[in-house]
Every structure is written in C-alpha cells, then in structure tokens.
Design an enzyme around this catalytic site. Structure first.
Site, PDB file in Angstrom:
ATOM      1  N   HIS A 227     -11.057  -3.999  10.046  1.00 50.91           N
ATOM      2  CA  HIS A 227     -11.660  -3.772   8.730  1.00 50.91           C
ATOM      3  C   HIS A 227     -12.802  -2.762   8.798  1.00 50.91           C
ATOM      4  CE1 HIS A 227      -9.436  -7.247   7.256  1.00 50.91           C
ATOM      5  NE2 HIS A 227      -9.796  -6.910   6.037  1.00 50.91           N
TER       6      HIS A 227
ATOM      7  N   GLU B  71       0.818  -1.227   0.000  1.00 56.39           N
ATOM      8  CA  GLU B  71       0.000   0.000   0.000  1.00 56.39           C
ATOM      9  C   GLU B  71       0.849   1.273   0.000  1.00 56.39           C
ATOM     10  OE1 GLU B  71      -0.654  -2.627   1.829  1.00 56.39           O
ATOM     11  OE2 GLU B  71      -2.697  -3.228   1.303  1.00 56.39           O
TER      12      GLU B  71
END
Ligand SMILES: Cc1ncc(C[n+]2csc(CCOP(=O)(O)OP(=O)(O)O)c2C)c(N)n1
Lengths: 333, 313
Positions: free
Chosen positions: A138, A69
């Site tokens: 999440h 990322e």
C-alpha cells in the site's frame, strides 16, 4: 463537505483557506458544474471517495465501480474516446499496477497509433502513502515508472492552491493526465482562489522559496521535510532555493536551469525508489546541459531500493527526513 | 498478401481469410455512427465497417497517406470516420474500451451501440470477465462478438478453456450468450441485429460466439516448429466446405441472382482493391520531421527541447 461547499460560495477574486483535499474536491465540483461530460468513477466513490459528490451530481455522473481496476480503467478510456471526460479514482497508488496495461498500452498510445484520429481526455487520480505502516503493498510511489511512458502527462502538486489549479487544468486537458497525490499532503492548509477559472498550467514549476546557495528540488510529499530543513538551514544563514516542479511530465527544465545558474549547486529530494527516479532524470539532463554551471556534483536523496517496511522502527528513516536533507545540503556547500 | 510477399508491407500480417462472414455479418447490423473495436487481426474489421480501402492499404505499407499516418500499421487499422475507435493488438485489451464506449452512450443518453470483436483466446483475459460484468450490471449497449476460430496461435479452445462452450459464459454474467454459424453471413447478421435491437432498447449486452475458421497461419509467414497443431486435412476440409464467400455465392445463385451480375460485383471489388494498392504505392513515406506529431491533443510548449541535435522526450 456541505459546510466546505457553502464556504466556497464567495466573490470571484477572493481566496479562502482550505486543505489540500478540500481543494481537490472543489476542483472536481467546479469542473463537473462547468462541463457535463466530466464523470467520476472509482471503488466506493459514491460514499467517501468523491466527498459525497453523488448528492450533488447524481448517479449518472458519479459511478461506483466493482473491484476491477483494469476493467474500469479501460472502460473509462473507451468513454473518453467516445465523448466523456472521466476522472478515474484508482485510490491507493499501488493499485495502479492493475490498471497499468490500460493506461500504458491504450491511453498513452492510441492518439499516436491512430495518427491523431482519437483524443483521450482523461484524468487518473491516485494517492501515495509514505509513512504510516501501510507496508509494501500500500506504500508505492510509482510515478517514475509512468514517466518512462511517452504520451502521458503527470502532475504531483503539493499545496492546496496548486492541486486546485492543476487538477482543473488536468480535467480540461485533451490528453491522459495522471495525478499522484501524496496522502501526507491532504491535511495541509493554504489559501486557494475561489475563481472557477483559476488554472495553473501543466508543465510550469513553482519556486517555493527563494535562495542563493543551493537549488533544492522537492517532489510531492518530500516537500514537507524539505521545508522544515530549509527553515532550519536559514537560521544558520544557509539560503536554499526550493523548486517544486508540480508537473513531472513534462518537467520544467528551464526553471531548474535558471536556478542552478544562480546557485551552482543542485539537489533533488523525493520519496521514490532511488533507481531511475525523477532525480535520476533531472540529474542526467542537467549534467548534459549545464555541467559547466555546477560547482559541486549533483546530489539525490530518495528511498532505498528496498520495499517499504511495515515496522515504524524501520520505516522512520526510510524516506528522506529533515535531518537527511540538512546534512546533505551542508555536504553540498 | 501479394504486397506482403513483395516486401511492400512491413511487420506482422494476420489475415482474416475464412472469417469474413463473422465480420461482415456483424458489421452490417450496425449504423455508420455505431462504434466498433477490433483486434490484432484488424484487416477485416474496418472493411466490414465500410472504411475506405485506399487509406487502409497505405497504412499497411506505413505510408503518409495511411489511415493512421503510418503510426499504427497492420494490427491497428482504426478508422474513426466509420466508428472504429481502435483495434487492440494486446489480446483482450479492446474489450474494456468497447464497454466504455457503450458506457459513454448510456451516460450521454444517445442510442449508439458498440460492437466489440475479439478472439477465443481473449475470452480468458481478465478484461473479458471485468467488462462483461460491468456491461451487464449497468445494462450497457454493447455486443461482444467472439470470432471463435478454434485456436489462439497454436493453442486450441479445448486446451485453454475450462468451459469450451464460450457462449455458456454469458449466463454467468447475466446476459444472453448465443452461438451462431460464423461461416453464414445471414446467420451472423440476424443474431447481431437482434442484439442491436436489445441494446438500443436499453436491455443491455449480448455475447455472440461466431464459430469460424482461419484458413491461413496465425500470421503470414509464421513457421510453427515441431508437431502440427492442426492437420492439413482439417484446414483443407474447411477451405473446401466452409469458405464463407463461396457459401454465400451459392446462396445468392439459389435465390436467383445470375452468375453474370455476381462476376460484375467481383470485378468491381477487384478494381477497388487494385486502386487501393496503387494509391498506397504512390503515397510517400512519412517524413522523419513528423516523428513527434500526434503524440498529444494539446502538446506542451517546451516539451521537446533539443539536446545534442536530438529532440528530448
Ligand atoms: C496480452 C497478449 N498476450 C499475448 C499476445 C500474443 N498473441 C498475439 S495473437 C495471440 C492469439 C490470440 O488468439 P485469439 O484471441 O483466439 O485470436 P485469433 O488470433 O485466433 O484471431 C497471442 C497469444 C498478445 N498480443 N497480447
């Protein structure tokens, strides 16, 4: 996707019903058609992330990245500086933290630090889950964190028409734009303009419901329980004005001022954690600027300063619900 | 340095004295339209890439005429006109940007290459690993040039690298890794030129490790408490035997260039530097009304509203 794409081949000026997610993909398709500098990148994106855009645009425009990322975010920023207009799909918002060094230390700062020598036309997309037992790693909603960073534009549209128009504006914008999509909005349907130049300007709020008793500002996914609550309150004769800022940075304070001048009551509903969130910011600015117009103290509803739990039993009351909202509005009257 | 001591230059000041050959040798192998990223030790890189000294010096002083209009300063001397897209003071932060710059060249199908400078300390950042992996995977035209001066502030390579031979990391990413004498400007130039040819031919990235040495402290005026991390003898030996400018001077004389012409060049350089200092001193300080300038490419109407006499946001 193919069916949806065909459906969109309609005469300009018409509107077609589609979901939020379809509208978002359509915005990307139109902008990639219009401008060959627009490229898409993210993890597993060639298979599902971009709605199979790779079939249409080929590998040079749609890039499947390794799980890096920080790396691919920085790479996209470098590419934006050097002539492309990347859309970076960071998938789940909790993963944005890995990319945050590059977004904050590079994308947000370099235009300023170089005295305007470079532009960074880039869009970062990510999705926020609220309910659904995704658990704390999440289920983050990190938009307030990025609001604290100068040099970024932040949008969080809630309707199919808005995501299409704002996403297109974001892609055409010359600066870094963060798009926070609430995953609970993806299946929401609505009419969307087919005109490929249909744009919604960044920085303009939308009054989703006219009302006279209370101004209620709903952020991102909080719009769903808010609308349910407002419908229920209307049946009791309580008239609530609902404002959706659509853009968090910059916030359309003017729209809020106008509404509060009419209602004298202000409440902000969001799924972010309670400390230093959008509600804090709006409340502080309104207290500074139009305190004398307020008939009651400003009220904020948000999630507690606790990580999102896994168990549905704990999760069900974690974010503001229709019941929380109706109760809070009554308290304001 | 004289200006820094004289209080004309605020902030940190990381000198590249001792590392000139690694910088200049690498930059000479590039075209003007090739891109480059640098580090917090940013003074040398723009000079190597051919930037105008006046605006660089004014930037060091935080002046209006500075290359970054006084917004960047000593660690961030970017000059877009010679291809420098940024110098990152976040160690390792510029490595993905350089990789992305090269990515853009690939997507757009142009033959531009990108040169990416970083120190031995940055090699241990995740950005290094992630970037080299992607550059190799996608055969990007980027040259990773490690100025290995042996130390990250006080931490030596031996104390911080499981594999102290930095070039050995390259095969792990599927690219060539070359170590060169970073005090020899020709050696660095030749290695970089080969990497440039490779990159332009679509064969992908190269990692070049230029072994070099910094003569000054990590940043000017930094006082390191306790036991010294490098000995005075070590520093003096390098200054005496490994000064890249003196070494190249000797080479030029051996090749038949006479002392007089060298002096003339040195005088010319001294004059350019003097002029830059004069330009910088004469440049005004930026006006505080310009504080908000250069935040956005497309500023938003109403973004800055006045509250209690102050601008919001
Ligand atoms: C991410 C980050 N961590 C720490 C620092 C503090 N810092 C500045 S320079 C430096 C050493 C860098 O060493 P190296 O990469 O070898 O470059 P050199 O200074 O030797 O040129 C450190 C630790 C920083 N600027 N950025």
């Amino acid at each position: 996707m193919q069916n949806t794409a065909q459906k969109f081949v309609a005469a300009p000026g018409t509107r077609i019903e589609m979901t939020y997610l379809e509208a978002l993909v359509q915005a990307q398709i139109e902008e990639m058609d219009r401008d060959e500098r627009v490229v898409l990148m993210g993890e597993d994106i060639s298979i599902y992330g971009g709605g199979k855009l790779i079939e249409r645009f080929g590998k040079n425009r749609v890039w499947n990245t390794p799980i890096s990322e920080g790396g691919f975010t920085g790479l996209a920023i470098g590419a934006a500086i050097n002539g492309l207009r990347p859309i970076v799909d960071l998938s789940v918002a909790s993963f944005v933290y890995l990319a945050s060094d590059q977004i904050i230390n590079q994308a947000s700062k370099l235009q300023y630090m170089t005295g305007g020598q470079i532009d960074i036309p880039i869009v970062f997309r990510c999705w926020m889950y609220s309910v659904g037992s995704k658990a704390a790693q999440h289920a983050d909603r990190p938009y307030p964190l990025f609001m604290n960073v100068p040099g970024l534009k932040i949008i969080c549209p809630t309707s199919p028409a808005d995501i299409k128009g704002l996403m297109k504006s974001a892609i055409r914008d010359g600066d870094p734009v963060l798009v926070f999509e609430d995953a609970c909005l993806w299946p929401v349907k609505g009419d969307v303009a087919t005109d490929p130049d249909y744009l919604i300007p960044i920085g303009k709020a939308d009054v989703k419901r006219r009302g006279k008793d209370v101004t209620l500002i709903a952020i991102a996914g909080a719009i769903r329980p808010t609308m349910e609550a407002v419908d229920a309150l209307a049946e009791e004769g309580i008239s609530v004005e609902v404002i959706d800022p659509r853009t968090l940075k910059p916030l359309d304070y003017e729209a809020i001022r106008i509404s509060v001048a009419k209602t004298g009551r202000l409440m902000i509903v969001e799924n972010g954690h309670s400390v230093c969130n959008v509600g804090s910011e709006i409340a502080a600015v309104m207290a500074e600027e139009i305190f004398d117009l307020l008939q009651r103290p400003i009220l904020r509803l948000s999630s507690p300063d606790i990580h999102v739990p896994f168990s549905p039993a704990l999760e069900k009351d974690f974010f503001p619900t229709k019941e929380h909202i109706t109760a809070a509005v009554r308290r304001l009257l | 340095m004289r200006q820094f001591k004289g209080d004309n230059i605020p902030g940190f000041f990381h000198s590249s004295v001792g590392q000139e050959a690694a910088i200049v040798g690498a930059c000479l192998a590039l075209r003007d339209d090739d891109a480059m990223t640098g580090t917090h030790r940013s003074h040398g890189h723009p000079i190597g890439k051919g930037a105008n000294l006046d605006a660089l010096m004014a930037e060091l002083m935080g002046k209006e005429g500075g290359i970054c209009k006084g917004r960047g300063g000593s660690m961030h001397l970017a000059d877009r006109s010679v291809g420098i897209i940024s110098e990152s003071a976040i160690v390792g932060g510029g490595i993905p940007l350089a990789t992305g710059c090269a990515f853009s060249s690939t997507v757009r199908g142009v033959d531009q290459v990108t040169l990416c400078f970083f120190g031995d300390g940055a090699v241990n950042q995740g950005t290094f690993h992630e970037s080299l992996n992607m550059a190799s995977l996608w055969k990007l035209p980027v040259i990773y040039l490690c100025e290995n001066n042996g130390y990250a502030i006080t931490t030596s390579v031996a104390q911080s690298h499981g594999q102290p031979d930095i070039a050995m990391r390259a095969p792990g990413y599927g690219m060539p890794g070359i170590t060169v004498d970073g005090q020899d400007v020709s050696a660095v130039y030749e290695a970089t030129a080969r990497a440039v040819t490779r990159a332009r031919a679509g064969e992908g990235p190269t990692l070049i490790v230029a072994d070099t040495y910094r003569f000054d402290e990590h940043n000017f005026g930094l006082v390191i408490p306790g036991e010294p991390y490098r000995s005075v003898e070590e520093v003096e030996a390098h200054k005496r035997d490994c000064d890249p400018i003196l070494l190249y001077r000797t080479v030029l004389i051996e090749e038949g260039i006479d002392e007089k012409s060298l002096r003339a060049i040195e005088d010319e350089v001294a004059e350019v530097v003097k002029q830059a200092v004069q330009f910088a001193l004469a440049s005004p300080m930026p006006r505080s009304e310009t504080l908000h300038d250069h935040m956005f490419n497309s500023p938003l109407a109403g973004h800055y509203s006045f509250v209690a006499g102050q601008k919001r946001n």
